[in-house]
Write an enzyme that holds these catalytic residues in place. Structure first.
Site, mmCIF file in Angstrom:
data_model
loop_
_atom_site.group_PDB
_atom_site.id
_atom_site.type_symbol
_atom_site.label_atom_id
_atom_site.label_comp_id
_atom_site.label_asym_id
_atom_site.label_seq_id
_atom_site.Cartn_x
_atom_site.Cartn_y
_atom_site.Cartn_z
ATOM 1 N N ASP A 1 0.940 -1.270 0.254
ATOM 2 C CA ASP A 1 0.111 -0.016 -0.148
ATOM 3 C C ASP A 1 1.092 1.358 0.159
ATOM 4 O O ASP A 1 2.112 1.239 0.560
ATOM 5 C CB ASP A 1 -0.764 0.200 1.174
HETATM 6 N N1 URA Z 1 -1.243 -6.113 4.039
HETATM 7 C C1 URA Z 1 -1.567 -4.693 3.887
HETATM 8 O O1 URA Z 1 -2.346 -4.383 4.445
HETATM 9 N N2 URA Z 1 -0.832 -3.789 3.374
HETATM 10 C C2 URA Z 1 0.093 -4.185 2.553
HETATM 11 O O2 URA Z 1 0.797 -3.247 1.923
HETATM 12 C C3 URA Z 1 0.672 -5.408 2.581
HETATM 13 C C4 URA Z 1 0.036 -6.253 3.521
#
Ligand code: URA
Length: 243
Positions: free
Chosen positions: A111
């Protein structure tokens, strides 16, 4: 025997310009092979490991040809997709790399608000071997939480029965290790959308900060600051499958 490729095709695939443009570069003496000006863009070049030592463009070693895999310390605030709004991880690399063919892609996604270890590759087979659900490669995250752990999270995540909101298939078992009351390490083998944040939401918590520090047996190198990257060695790529 190493593969041989026409100079104009090689440089166009590495993003130095269209074939016509790189023919122009060569004609203007901007390309050298073993220090000698190479004006003939139809010359065939061997793709050996010492290519960047032998071939220079504008006086600089040529970029590494495919297959190329990078280890990136993804900083906060950049997105992994070309399509999403905002600054993308691809802007951390030299601009001409966006024109490489085969293109570089992130191996899975983090993310925008997650930092840490991210692999970027133009090797489609490698990418699929890493993200394939069958490979079940471990990814380790460090999560800072808004509320103290309740105490039952490790059991809930390990059970292999937790179904995330909006889904029907239970998550594979995951391993949680508390570091302190509001920080936990979580090892997962899947890569569902916002998985770690949604797992903690499912146990009544909220992830305030998230960082990935390991994929398989490959740990984020200590000497890579956020935003920094380097080319992965064959041993580092092998380590991904050895964890
Ligand atoms: N899980 C998440 O919530 N975000 C990420 O970036 C990776 C795994």
């Amino acid at each position: 025997m190493s593969a041989r490729v026409r100079l104009d095709r090689l440089l166009a695939n590495l993003g130095y310009g269209s074939r016509r443009e790189v023919q122009g570069l060569a004609a203007r003496g901007r390309v050298r092979w073993d220090g000698e000006v190479l004006r003939d863009a139809s010359a065939h070049i061997s793709l050996d490991a010492d290519l960047p030592r032998r071939l220079t463009v504008h006086g600089e070693p040529v970029d590494p040809p495919a297959p190329l895999t990078l280890i990136l310390h993804k900083p906060l605030g950049v997105v992994c997709s070309h399509k999403e709004a905002g600054r993308s991880v691809y802007e951390l690399f030299p601009p001409r790399w966006r024109a490489r063919d085969p293109a570089l892609s992130t191996v899975g996604r983090l993310d925008a608000e997650t930092s840490g270890l991210l692999l970027v590759t133009d090797d489609g087979q490698l990418l699929h071997r890493i993200i394939s659900p069958r490979a079940a490669i471990e990814k380790r995250y460090i999560a800072r939480l808004a509320r103290p752990l309740r105490g039952d999270e490790a059991a809930v995540f390990a059970a292999g029965t937790l179904v995330l909101e909006g889904e029907t298939t239970p998550l594979a078992p995951a391993r949680l290790t508390p570091r302190d009351p509001t920080t936990a390490e979580l090892i997962i083998t899947e890569g569902r959308y916002h998985q770690v944040r949604r797992m903690f939401a499912a146990v009544g918590n909220h992830v305030q900060a998230l960082h990935r520090d390991r994929i398989g047996g490959l740990t984020l190198p200590d000497d890579l600051a956020p935003g920094e990257w380097r080319i992965a060695t064959p041993a580092e790529i092998a380590a991904v499958f050895g964890g």
